[in-house]
Scaffold this motif. Structure first.
Motif, short mmCIF file in Angstrom:
data_model
loop_
_atom_site.label_atom_id
_atom_site.label_comp_id
_atom_site.label_asym_id
_atom_site.label_seq_id
_atom_site.Cartn_x
_atom_site.Cartn_y
_atom_site.Cartn_z
N GLY A 13 53.16 18.01 46.75
CA GLY A 13 53.43 17.69 45.36
C GLY A 13 52.31 18.02 44.39
N VAL A 14 51.26 18.66 44.87
CA VAL A 14 50.16 19.07 44.00
C VAL A 14 50.21 20.59 43.85
N LYS A 15 50.38 21.03 42.61
CA LYS A 15 50.53 22.46 42.32
C LYS A 15 49.18 23.05 41.90
N ILE A 16 48.83 24.17 42.53
CA ILE A 16 47.61 24.89 42.21
C ILE A 16 48.01 26.23 41.58
N GLN A 17 47.48 26.52 40.40
CA GLN A 17 47.69 27.80 39.73
C GLN A 17 46.34 28.46 39.51
N VAL A 18 46.27 29.76 39.81
CA VAL A 18 45.01 30.49 39.69
C VAL A 18 45.20 31.73 38.83
N LYS A 19 44.32 31.91 37.85
CA LYS A 19 44.24 33.13 37.05
C LYS A 19 42.84 33.70 37.25
N THR A 20 42.74 35.01 37.37
CA THR A 20 41.44 35.64 37.59
C THR A 20 41.13 36.67 36.52
N ASN A 21 39.85 36.98 36.36
CA ASN A 21 39.45 38.06 35.48
C ASN A 21 38.12 38.65 35.96
N PHE A 22 37.95 39.93 35.68
CA PHE A 22 36.72 40.64 36.01
C PHE A 22 35.77 40.49 34.83
N GLU A 23 34.55 40.03 35.11
CA GLU A 23 33.57 39.76 34.05
C GLU A 23 32.60 40.91 33.82
N GLY A 24 32.41 41.78 34.83
CA GLY A 24 31.49 42.91 34.67
C GLY A 24 30.56 43.05 35.86
N THR A 25 29.63 43.98 35.72
CA THR A 25 28.66 44.26 36.79
C THR A 25 27.25 44.08 36.27
#
Length: 128
Positions: free
Chosen positions: A8-20
């Motif tokens: 009953g616990v929902k996990i949502q993940v969004k990602t992004n590339f920050e650089g090098t």
């Protein structure tokens, strides 16, 4: 976005590339991620600990465990959510993360694990 529901616990993940950037003559790839934890159960729960497995394309694996998330141990009543941002560094432009949160159900005092689904980390220029 990647998401999964455990007990009953929902996990949502969004990602992004920050650089090098370079550190100690090595190129590192910085990734950010935003996680939303939503309590869809009928019980109040608390996140007590986290466990991560972080992999990169060079077959390097890092395991990270600790209390809470970014210094907090959020309590979630039914219907409530908690969102936080964090990040990691990889030695390659592609990788992945997965893991779990250790939580406690305040109604039953049961300690349980909520799976964090496997999510990809990739610099936009390496994939079509």
């Amino acid at each position: 976005m990647v998401e999964q529901i455990t007990y009953g616990v929902k996990i949502q993940v969004k990602t992004n590339f920050e650089g090098t950037f370079y550190k100690d003559h090595k190129m590192l790839f910085a990734f950010g991620y935003q996680i939303t934890i939503k309590n869809q159960s009928k019980n109040s729960v608390q996140l007590n600990a986290r466990h991560w497995i972080i992999k990169d394309a060079l077959n390097n694996t890092e395991t990270v465990s600790g209390e809470g998330v970014i210094g907090k141990k959020p309590v979630l009543l039914p219907g409530e959510s908690h969102t936080y941002n964090s990040g990691c560094l990889l030695t390659s432009p592609i990788g992945s993360m997965k893991g779990y949160y250790q939580m406690i159900n305040f109604t039953t005092n049961e300690v349980f694990k909520v799976e964090i689904p496997n999510f990809k980390l990739s610099a936009p220029y390496v994939l079509n």
